[in-house]
Design a protein around this motif. Structure first.
Motif, PDB file in Angstrom:
ATOM      1  N   GLY A 124       4.856  -6.959  12.155  1.00  0.00           N
ATOM      2  CA  GLY A 124       4.674  -7.713  11.423  1.00  0.00           C
ATOM      3  C   GLY A 124       5.695  -8.477  10.602  1.00  0.00           C
ATOM      4  O   GLY A 124       6.904  -8.341  10.908  1.00  0.00           O
ATOM      5  N   ASP A 125       5.369  -9.528   9.982  1.00  0.00           N
ATOM      6  CA  ASP A 125       6.331 -10.208   9.258  1.00  0.00           C
ATOM      7  C   ASP A 125       7.357  -9.500   8.116  1.00  0.00           C
ATOM      8  O   ASP A 125       6.857  -8.296   7.637  1.00  0.00           O
ATOM      9  N   ILE A 126       8.664  -9.738   8.112  1.00  0.00           N
ATOM     10  CA  ILE A 126       9.531  -8.908   7.450  1.00  0.00           C
ATOM     11  C   ILE A 126       9.040  -8.527   5.925  1.00  0.00           C
ATOM     12  O   ILE A 126       9.233  -7.739   5.396  1.00  0.00           O
ATOM     13  N   THR A 127       8.674  -9.841   5.377  1.00  0.00           N
ATOM     14  CA  THR A 127       8.216  -9.760   4.095  1.00  0.00           C
ATOM     15  C   THR A 127       6.916  -8.947   3.914  1.00  0.00           C
ATOM     16  O   THR A 127       6.634  -8.070   2.808  1.00  0.00           O
ATOM     17  N   VAL A 128       5.863  -8.853   4.887  1.00  0.00           N
ATOM     18  CA  VAL A 128       4.900  -7.897   4.902  1.00  0.00           C
ATOM     19  C   VAL A 128       5.292  -6.633   4.859  1.00  0.00           C
ATOM     20  O   VAL A 128       4.838  -5.669   4.075  1.00  0.00           O
ATOM     21  N   VAL A 129       6.032  -6.223   5.745  1.00  0.00           N
ATOM     22  CA  VAL A 129       6.527  -4.919   5.845  1.00  0.00           C
ATOM     23  C   VAL A 129       7.167  -4.393   4.777  1.00  0.00           C
ATOM     24  O   VAL A 129       6.971  -3.234   4.146  1.00  0.00           O
ATOM     25  N   GLN A 130       8.075  -5.417   4.135  1.00  0.00           N
ATOM     26  CA  GLN A 130       8.829  -5.008   2.838  1.00  0.00           C
ATOM     27  C   GLN A 130       7.975  -4.712   1.833  1.00  0.00           C
ATOM     28  O   GLN A 130       8.044  -3.571   1.156  1.00  0.00           O
ATOM     29  N   ASN A 131       7.053  -5.475   1.541  1.00  0.00           N
ATOM     30  CA  ASN A 131       6.026  -5.224   0.289  1.00  0.00           C
ATOM     31  C   ASN A 131       5.096  -3.846   0.617  1.00  0.00           C
ATOM     32  O   ASN A 131       4.753  -3.401  -0.320  1.00  0.00           O
ATOM     33  N   LEU A 132       4.957  -3.656   1.918  1.00  0.00           N
ATOM     34  CA  LEU A 132       3.982  -2.447   2.447  1.00  0.00           C
ATOM     35  C   LEU A 132       4.931  -1.150   1.903  1.00  0.00           C
ATOM     36  O   LEU A 132       4.445  -0.109   1.182  1.00  0.00           O
ATOM     37  N   ILE A 133       6.290  -1.260   2.434  1.00  0.00           N
ATOM     38  CA  ILE A 133       7.247  -0.264   1.943  1.00  0.00           C
ATOM     39  C   ILE A 133       7.293   0.078   0.270  1.00  0.00           C
ATOM     40  O   ILE A 133       7.142   0.980  -0.114  1.00  0.00           O
ATOM     41  N   LEU A 134       7.741  -1.145  -0.339  1.00  0.00           N
ATOM     42  CA  LEU A 134       7.773  -1.230  -1.626  1.00  0.00           C
ATOM     43  C   LEU A 134       6.607  -0.694  -2.556  1.00  0.00           C
ATOM     44  O   LEU A 134       6.794   0.175  -3.404  1.00  0.00           O
ATOM     45  N   SER A 135       5.470  -0.967  -2.121  1.00  0.00           N
ATOM     46  CA  SER A 135       4.228  -0.524  -2.724  1.00  0.00           C
ATOM     47  C   SER A 135       3.970   0.828  -2.707  1.00  0.00           C
ATOM     48  O   SER A 135       3.641   1.621  -3.406  1.00  0.00           O
ATOM     49  N   ASN A 136       4.462   1.553  -1.379  1.00  0.00           N
ATOM     50  CA  ASN A 136       4.323   2.906  -1.226  1.00  0.00           C
ATOM     51  C   ASN A 136       5.358   3.621  -2.012  1.00  0.00           C
ATOM     52  O   ASN A 136       5.061   4.832  -2.521  1.00  0.00           O
ATOM     53  N   LEU A 137       6.414   3.011  -2.066  1.00  0.00           N
ATOM     54  CA  LEU A 137       7.524   3.803  -2.736  1.00  0.00           C
ATOM     55  C   LEU A 137       7.274   3.649  -4.432  1.00  0.00           C
ATOM     56  O   LEU A 137       7.519   4.877  -5.095  1.00  0.00           O
ATOM     57  N   GLN A 138       6.501   2.564  -4.882  1.00  0.00           N
ATOM     58  CA  GLN A 138       6.283   2.679  -6.189  1.00  0.00           C
ATOM     59  C   GLN A 138       4.980   3.625  -6.418  1.00  0.00           C
ATOM     60  O   GLN A 138       5.154   4.057  -7.539  1.00  0.00           O
ATOM     61  N   GLU A 139       4.042   3.734  -5.489  1.00  0.00           N
ATOM     62  CA  GLU A 139       2.931   4.773  -5.677  1.00  0.00           C
ATOM     63  C   GLU A 139       3.475   6.209  -5.802  1.00  0.00           C
ATOM     64  O   GLU A 139       3.020   6.985  -6.514  1.00  0.00           O
ATOM     65  N   LEU A 140       4.680   6.121  -4.786  1.00  0.00           N
ATOM     66  CA  LEU A 140       5.180   7.670  -4.660  1.00  0.00           C
ATOM     67  C   LEU A 140       6.156   8.134  -5.935  1.00  0.00           C
ATOM     68  O   LEU A 140       5.906   9.149  -6.464  1.00  0.00           O
ATOM     69  N   TYR A 141       6.686   7.141  -6.523  1.00  0.00           N
ATOM     70  CA  TYR A 141       7.526   7.391  -7.733  1.00  0.00           C
ATOM     71  C   TYR A 141       7.182   6.231  -8.733  1.00  0.00           C
ATOM     72  O   TYR A 141       7.719   5.451  -8.984  1.00  0.00           O
ATOM     73  N   PRO A 142       5.932   6.426  -9.358  1.00  0.00           N
ATOM     74  CA  PRO A 142       5.576   5.448 -10.482  1.00  0.00           C
ATOM     75  C   PRO A 142       6.645   5.391 -11.396  1.00  0.00           C
ATOM     76  O   PRO A 142       6.818   4.412 -12.144  1.00  0.00           O
ATOM     77  N   ASP A 143       7.230   6.514 -12.023  1.00  0.00           N
ATOM     78  CA  ASP A 143       8.238   6.393 -13.034  1.00  0.00           C
ATOM     79  C   ASP A 143       9.585   6.177 -12.741  1.00  0.00           C
ATOM     80  O   ASP A 143      10.615   6.571 -13.428  1.00  0.00           O
ATOM     81  N   ASN A 144       9.831   5.732 -11.360  1.00  0.00           N
ATOM     82  CA  ASN A 144      11.235   5.649 -11.208  1.00  0.00           C
ATOM     83  C   ASN A 144      11.436   4.103 -10.382  1.00  0.00           C
ATOM     84  O   ASN A 144      11.116   4.062  -9.067  1.00  0.00           O
ATOM     85  N   PRO A 145      11.738   3.322 -11.180  1.00  0.00           N
ATOM     86  CA  PRO A 145      11.819   1.877 -10.933  1.00  0.00           C
ATOM     87  C   PRO A 145      12.787   1.648  -9.522  1.00  0.00           C
ATOM     88  O   PRO A 145      13.663   2.372  -9.360  1.00  0.00           O
ATOM     89  N   VAL A 146      12.027   0.712  -8.606  1.00  0.00           N
ATOM     90  CA  VAL A 146      12.839   0.610  -7.359  1.00  0.00           C
ATOM     91  C   VAL A 146      13.024  -0.961  -7.075  1.00  0.00           C
ATOM     92  O   VAL A 146      12.050  -1.733  -7.363  1.00  0.00           O
ATOM     93  N   THR A 147      14.156  -1.458  -6.406  1.00  0.00           N
ATOM     94  CA  THR A 147      14.443  -2.609  -6.145  1.00  0.00           C
ATOM     95  C   THR A 147      15.105  -2.832  -4.585  1.00  0.00           C
ATOM     96  O   THR A 147      15.628  -1.851  -4.261  1.00  0.00           O
TER      97      THR A 147
END
Length: 305
Positions: free
Chosen positions: A94-117
């Motif tokens: 998949g496109d790198i942006t799609v994969v990045q957003n996929l990982i980012l959304s799962n990380l935000q779901e895993l750590y909702p109170d721990n901001p990630v960039t």
């Protein structure tokens, strides 16, 4: 430094010990590489690489478990310098942006109170990776071939070339083995990438420099002490250059250690390879190259039956 004022150490006498130590390290490194496999970086195998920075510390095992299903395979994860920075490598399609957003959304779901960039993204195609791998191998082989020819022409003895090349191969293979073994144990990047190839070529140059200095002294002593036994002349030459070798090595080791400690995360793998390379290069110049030269010269001088 009184140990180096007028040294008379018998380096050649320790030849058998050297064979055992180097043999164990060399064979162990080859076995490690063959069984565990080289850990190629994104440069050489293609894929996607991301570095995420969290506000608070995170657990690698939790993130790995959370990302395995969305990505379709277990990704490579490790801390990237601090407990709040995570390096993620994946071959997910998949496109790198799609994969990045996929990982980012799962990380935000895993750590909702721990901001990630996202602080780093990298993409390498498989064709480019294969070409780069071949170019890296060719560059190292070319460097070794040039070293062999240079030593042969300068010192007019094939056993000098064989000793120098054997020492270089000895150093590079052991560094590869060490990197293969420690990869799961350290929290900095020790994958085989372009920076590490540069470190290998630097190690080759450093080790060669030390070896040439010793060989130069051997050539000078061969003209002065024409009746001296070859083995004794090698030993004298090693003692004559010992002070210079040790001081140069310690100075270089200090610099690359400082680079490893304070140079930042990107340079840690490169600097760590140089730290090991300086130590191995000094050892191989004093023991490996000289011992092989003595052994090969002895065999070459024996009358043929």
């Amino acid at each position: 430094m009184k140990w180096f004022e007028s040294p008379t150490y018998d380096f050649i006498k320790g030849q058998q010990i050297m064979y055992v130590v180097s043999g164990i390290l060399f064979i162990g490194s080859i076995i490690a590489v063959l069984t565990m496999g080289l850990n190629y970086g994104i440069d050489f195998r293609g894929g996607k690489e991301f570095v995420f920075d969290f506000e608070n510390d995170v657990e690698v095992t939790e993130i790995r478990s959370a990302l395995t299903e969305p990505l379709g395979a277990t990704p490579e994860l490790k801390l990237f310098g601090s407990p709040s920075e995570i390096l993620v490598r994946t071959d997910a399609e998949g496109d790198i942006t799609v994969v990045q957003n996929l990982i980012l959304s799962n990380l935000q779901e895993l750590y909702p109170d721990n901001p990630v960039t996202v602080i780093k993204t990298d993409l390498v195609g498989p064709r480019f990776a294969e070409d780069l791998k071949m170019a890296a191998i060719n560059s190292i082989l070319f460097a070794v071939a040039v070293v062999f020819i240079y030593i042969l022409i300068r010192f007019k003895g094939w056993y000098f070339s064989a000793g120098a090349v054997a020492a270089l191969i000895h150093d590079v293979v052991i560094v590869l083995g060490i990197f293969t073994v420690i990869e799961p144990l350290v929290n900095f990047n020790v994958t085989i990438d372009q920076a590490l190839i540069a470190a290998f070529l630097t190690i080759v140059g450093y080790s060669l420099n030390d070896t040439v200095v010793v060989f130069d002294r051997i050539r000078e002593n061969s003209l002065i002490y024409k009746t001296m036994e070859f083995k004794d002349m090698i030993n004298k030459s090693l003692n004559d250059t010992l002070s210079r070798t040790v001081i140069t090595s310690l100075t270089t080791l200090f610099v690359v250690t400082v680079l490893f400690i304070f140079g930042g995360e990107v340079l840690k793998g490169f600097a760590f390879a140089l730290v090991i390379g300086v130590i191995l290069g000094t050892y191989s110049s004093l023991f490996v190259a000289s011992s092989i030269v003595v052994e090969l010269q002895k065999r070459a001088s024996q009358p043929k039956s």
